[in-house]
Write an enzyme that holds these catalytic residues in place. Structure first.
Site: not given
Ligand code: 13P
Length: 343
Positions: A220, A178
């Site tokens: 992500k 991510e």
């Molecule tokens: P949000 O969808 O609230 O941004 O959170 C997702 C997430 O796991 C951020 O690390």
């Protein structure tokens, strides 16, 4: 754990019509969420709230996996017999675990961050696997601003993401990588596109260099959006097109799925954006899905407000958001469904 099993888990996480619930808020983040509804962040309140999420009837029709925080992975449902990872697995939902230890100041780069958590990661991943986790998450933070993001910040975070991903796969956990380009700022959508492209190119270069098996991984990312303080909002179609264009340039077809974060978009907007991408005529090489935290939980938190007697309404709210995002996985969501589902 074989390469085949990792690939199977990654595919199951992006099964048709399903996506991931991010419920891995760290101690500080869950406190902020609870503050917003006037609930004290005690261990029991956190446990009770997570139990409510994980016992929502029918959620498994649309939720393939749940990302947990270390504390939550070790907690047990009321009655004392069902550790949360087993409670989820019994419903066919794959338990996952956030394994980074947070974004800290990046030395020599004022305003930028580096995510920590590599020390002892091999041992922690082995323990998480034994506790039932089958996938993991590591979040890097990329900030847009004056002279930011620097190539230094992008490269340091990409390197750490790849080191994490390689270790996770060795332990049998599918790594979700991510690199979040933050929405904060007044920049236009083009700057977000540039920063996202740079972050993803660096990430896939490092994942390749560090021998990560892409078939057993998921991405992500943020969606490509104007900054929250930008003068004019982008249309749903513009966001969908800009996001898909960047992803097509940067993400190899071997990656089974892209599971977006919501990053501060409202729940309905996050659903509309995902829907627009899945409704496009062009076929994509990967599944386009969700791994939402706030965009799935906001209405649930509000309905719950810390009161046990609101549990049913809170579960209904989660089921409803999950169902609408499930429809967006097929490009079959529409704004009218918000009204129907509310009725
Ligand atoms: P949000 O969808 O609230 O941004 O959170 C997702 C997430 O796991 C951020 O690390």
């Amino acid at each position: 754990m074989t390469a085949h099993e990792l690939a199977e888990t990654a595919q199951a996480l992006v099964a048709e019509g399903k996506g991931i619930l991010a419920a891995d808020e760290s101690g500080g983040t869950i406190e902020k969420r609870f503050d917003s509804i006037g609930v004290e962040s005690t261990e029991e309140n956190r446990r009770a709230y997570r139990e409510l999420l994980f016992t929502t009837p029918g959620a498994n029709e649309f939720i393939s996996g749940v990302i947990l925080y270390d504390e939550t992975l070790r907690q047990v449902a009321a009655g004392g017999e069902h550790p949360f990872p087993l409670l989820l697995a019994d419903q066919g939902i794959i338990p996952g675990i956030k394994v980074d230890t947070g974004a800290k100041a990046l030395a020599g780069a004022p305003g930028e961050k580096i995510t920590e958590g590599l020390d002892g990661l091999r041992e922690r991943c082995a323990e998480y696997y034994a506790l039932g986790a089958r996938f993991a998450k590591w979040r890097a933070v990329i900030t847009i601003g004056d002279g930011m993001p620097s190539a230094y910040c992008i490269d340091a975070n990409a390197h750490a993401l790849a080191r994490y991903a390689a270790i996770a796969q060795e332990a049998g956990l599918v790594p979700i990588v991510e690199p979040e380009v933050m929405m904060d700022g007044d920049h236009g959508i083009e700057r977000c596109a540039e920063a996202t492209e740079a972050a993803l190119n660096a990430l896939y270069r490092e994942l390749h260099a560090q021998r990560v098996m892409l078939e057993g991984s998921l991405l992500k990312p943020n969606m490509v959006l104007p900054g929250a303080g930008h003068a004019t909002p982008a249309s749903v179609a513009e966001v969908a097109e800009a996001t898909v264009a960047v992803l097509r340039r940067c993400v190899p077809a071997a990656v089974p799925g892209i599971v977006f974060l919501s990053g501060g978009q409202s729940d309905t907007v996050a659903t509309a954006h995902l829907n627009a991408m899945n409704a496009m005529d062009t076929a994509q090489p990967w599944q386009l899905s969700f791994s939402y935290g706030r965009a799935l939980q906001a209405p649930t938190l509000e309905a719950w407000a810390g009161k046990a007697e609101n549990a049913t309404a809170a579960k209904d709210a989660l089921y409803r958001r999950a169902r609408l995002n499930g429809a967006a996985r097929y490009g079959r969501y529409s704004a009218e469904m918000e009204r129907e589902a509310a009725a």
